[in-house]
Design a protein around this motif. Structure first.
Motif, PDB file in Angstrom:
ATOM      1  N   THR A 146     -20.277  -9.233  32.379  1.00  0.00           N
ATOM      2  CA  THR A 146     -18.988  -8.612  32.700  1.00  0.00           C
ATOM      3  C   THR A 146     -18.890  -7.219  32.080  1.00  0.00           C
ATOM      4  O   THR A 146     -18.445  -6.266  32.732  1.00  0.00           O
ATOM      5  CB  THR A 146     -17.841  -9.510  32.217  1.00  0.00           C
ATOM      6  OG1 THR A 146     -17.994 -10.795  32.838  1.00  0.00           O
ATOM      7  CG2 THR A 146     -16.489  -8.931  32.586  1.00  0.00           C
ATOM      8  N   HIS A 175     -11.881 -11.982  33.732  1.00  0.00           N
ATOM      9  CA  HIS A 175     -12.478 -11.217  32.635  1.00  0.00           C
ATOM     10  C   HIS A 175     -12.771  -9.767  32.978  1.00  0.00           C
ATOM     11  O   HIS A 175     -12.636  -8.897  32.131  1.00  0.00           O
ATOM     12  CB  HIS A 175     -13.772 -11.900  32.164  1.00  0.00           C
ATOM     13  CG  HIS A 175     -13.496 -13.036  31.241  1.00  0.00           C
ATOM     14  ND1 HIS A 175     -14.399 -14.048  31.013  1.00  0.00           N
ATOM     15  CD2 HIS A 175     -12.419 -13.326  30.492  1.00  0.00           C
ATOM     16  CE1 HIS A 175     -13.876 -14.909  30.158  1.00  0.00           C
ATOM     17  NE2 HIS A 175     -12.673 -14.499  29.837  1.00  0.00           N
ATOM     18  N   ASP A 251     -19.413  -8.813  39.542  1.00  0.00           N
ATOM     19  CA  ASP A 251     -19.530  -9.595  38.311  1.00  0.00           C
ATOM     20  C   ASP A 251     -19.688 -11.041  38.789  1.00  0.00           C
ATOM     21  O   ASP A 251     -18.722 -11.691  39.167  1.00  0.00           O
ATOM     22  CB  ASP A 251     -18.253  -9.405  37.470  1.00  0.00           C
ATOM     23  CG  ASP A 251     -18.273 -10.203  36.181  1.00  0.00           C
ATOM     24  OD1 ASP A 251     -19.312 -10.829  35.864  1.00  0.00           O
ATOM     25  OD2 ASP A 251     -17.241 -10.208  35.477  1.00  0.00           O
TER      26      ASP A 251
HETATM   27 MG   LIG Z   1     -18.436 -12.676  32.252  1.00  0.00          MG
END
Ligand SMILES: [Mg+2]
Ligand SMILES: Nc1ncnc2c1ncn2[C@@H]1O[C@H](COP(=O)(O)OP(=O)(O)O)[C@@H](O)[C@H]1O
Length: 375
Positions: A146, A175, A251
Motif C-alpha cells: 500500500t 488503507h 493496491d
Molecule cells: Mg496494504
C-alpha cells in the motif's frame, strides 16, 4: 552536460539552436531532416531532442512517433518546435508523444529554460504514452504494498491531468486512502450494488487528493458476505478507470482472489513487493509459480520495511528469476508519514522512500515501454 539531437530543415535556425545548446554546455547532434535524424538517434541515443514540425521528407510529428516506437528512444524527452501556434497544433504534438510544444518565434532564453527543465525532470513526472494498470502485489502482508502503491501513484499523477489514479482492491480497511490522509468515503462498495459500472459512475466515487491524485478507495468496514470484489466488477472498475486515466496503480489484496486475478490479467505490469526475509521471498516464489502465465510482465521490488543490512539485489534476482526493478531503503520517517496521512512523495521528495519510489517509477516506465515496443 547532455547530448541533444536537433532536427530542423532551416539551416540558419539549426545553427542558432546549435550555438545555444553548446553555450549551455551541451553536446549536439545536428540533422536537417527526419529520416537522417532517426538514424542518428538510433546510432547514438541522445538525452533530449528538439524537433521542427514542418520538414519536407517527414513531419516532426512522424519523427516523434518513430522515436517513441523505438525502445532506445521511447522515453526520450522531446520538444516540438513549430511555426504554427494553434491549439490543434499543440494537441497534435502532444498526441504524437512530445513532452513540450513551443511555437516559433521562441526566445532562446525560454527554449534554454525548457531544455534544462525537461532534462531535470524524472521520467515519472513526464507524460508517458503507456496506458494501463500497474499492479502492486504481495501475498504476504505488511511488506509495503500500500505504501509503495500510494507513493508511486502520487508521483505518476504529477505528469499531468488524468496521468494516474490509485485503485484500492483490498476488500476492506481503505488503507490506500488512509495512507493519503483521505477518509474513504465514497468508495467502491457503493458501486458494487449499482447495475452498470461505467466511467461516469466511477468518476463520481473518486476521492481527490491534494497532490492531484484521484483514488477509488475500498470501504473501511469489511463487506459482509462473499469476500472481495467479484471478477466482473473488478474488470469493470479497471476498464472505466483506464478510460479516464493513463495509468491505474492498483493496491492489490494479499490473496489471489477474483479481484486480484482480474487485475493481474489486465495489467501492463505486476510488481511483486518483497522484503529481505525468507518468508517473503518464499511467498514471492510461490506467487510467481501461481502467476506463471503472466511471468513476462512480472517484476519485483525489494522494500526494506525495517532497518538493517540488505541482501544484494542479484541474489534475490537469481532466486526469483525475475528482474528487480526497485530497491526501496528503510525510511525512518515513514511511520510519521503514515501517522500524518501524508505520503513521503509529497511530504519529503528527497526522503529515501520517495527517492526509491522515483527510481522504481522510472524503471517501470522504461521496462514496460521496452517490452511493448518489442512485442
Ligand atoms: Mg496494504
Ligand atoms: N521503506 C519503508 N521504510 C519504512 N517503513 C516502511 C517502508 N515501507 C513500508 N513501511 C511501513 O511498513 C508497514 C506496512 O506497510 P503497508 O504499505 O501497509 O504494507 P502492506 O500493504 O503490504 O500490508 C507500514 O507501517 C509502513 O509505514
Amino acid at each position: 552536460m547532455a547530448k541533444i539531437l536537433l532536427i530542423d530543415d532551416d539551416s540558419e535556425f539549426l545553427d542558432m539552436l546549435n550555438l545555444l545548446m553548446r553555450r549551455s554546455g551541451h553536446q549536439t547532434i545536428l540533422s536537417a531532416d527526419g529520416p537522417d535524424g532517426l538514424v542518428k538517434a538510433k546510432a547514438d541515443p541522445p538525452d533530449l531532442a528538439i524537433v521542427d514540425v514542418m520538414m519536407p521528407d517527414m513531419t516532426g510529428y512522424e519523427v516523434v512517433r518513430k522515436l517513441r516506437a523505438d525502445p532506445s528512444t521511447a522515453s526520450l524527452p522531446i520538444i516540438i518546435l513549430t511555426a504554427r501556434g494553434q491549439p490543434v497544433d499543440r494537441q497534435a504534438a502532444l498526441d504524437a508523444g512530445a513532452d513540450e510544444y513551443m511555437s516559433k518565434p521562441v526566445t532562446m532564453a525560454e527554449l534554454a529554460e525548457r531544455v534544462e527543465e525537461l532534462l531535470g525532470k524524472p521520467v515519472s513526472a513526464r507524460p508517458t504514452l503507456l496506458k494501463g494498470a500497474f499492479v502492486m502485489l504481495s501475498l504476504r502482508g505488511g511488506v509495503g504494498v500500500t505504501t509503495l502503491a500510494a507513493n508511486l501513484a502520487v508521483m505518476l499523477a504529477q505528469a499531468g491531468d488524468r496521468a494516474a489514479c490509485l485503485l484500492d482492491l483490498c476488500s476492506s480497511s481503505g488503507h490506500a486512502a488512509l495512507q493519503l490522509g483521505l477518509r474513504p468515503e465514497p468508495n467502491w462498495s457503493d458501486l458494487v450494488g449499482v447495475g452498470g459500472i461505467d466511467a461516469g459512475a466511477v468518476d463520481a466515487h473518486l476521492l481527490q487528493h491534494g497532490s492531484g491524485l484521484q483514488v477509488l478507495a475500498s470501504p473501511v468496514f469489511p463487506v459482509v458476505g462473499p469476500q472481495g470484489v467479484s471478477r466482473p466488477i473488478a474488470q469493470a472498475m479497471l476498464r472505466a478507470l483506464q478510460q479516464e486515466f493513463s495509468i491505474v496503480v492498483v493496491d492489490a489484496p494479499s490473496v489471489l482472489d477474483e479481484a486480484a486475478m482480474a487485475a493481474v490479467e489486465m495489467a501492463l505490469a505486476v510488481v511483486l513487493v518483497v522484503t529481505v526475509e525468507s518468508p517473503s521471498i518464499q511467498t514471492a516464489l510461490g506467487t510467481l509459480r501461481a502467476l506463471k502465465r503472466w511471468l513476462p510482465k512480472c517484476y519485483t521490488v525489494i522494500n526494506q520495511v525495517s532497518p538493517g543490512a540488505q541482501l544484494p539485489a542479484e541474489a534475490i534476482e537469481r532466486t526469483l528469476k525475475r528482474p528487480v526493478i526497485g530497491m526501496i531503503p528503510f525510511d525512518p520517517a515513514q511511520a510519521q508519514a503514515l501517522a500524518q496521512g501524508a505520503p513521503q512523495a509529497v511530504r519529503d521528495p528527497a526522503s529515501p522512500l520517495a527517492q526509491g519510489v522515483q527510481q522504481l517509477a522510472q524503471n517501470l516506465v522504461q521496462v514496460v515501454g521496452k517490452s511493448l515496443a518489442g512485442s
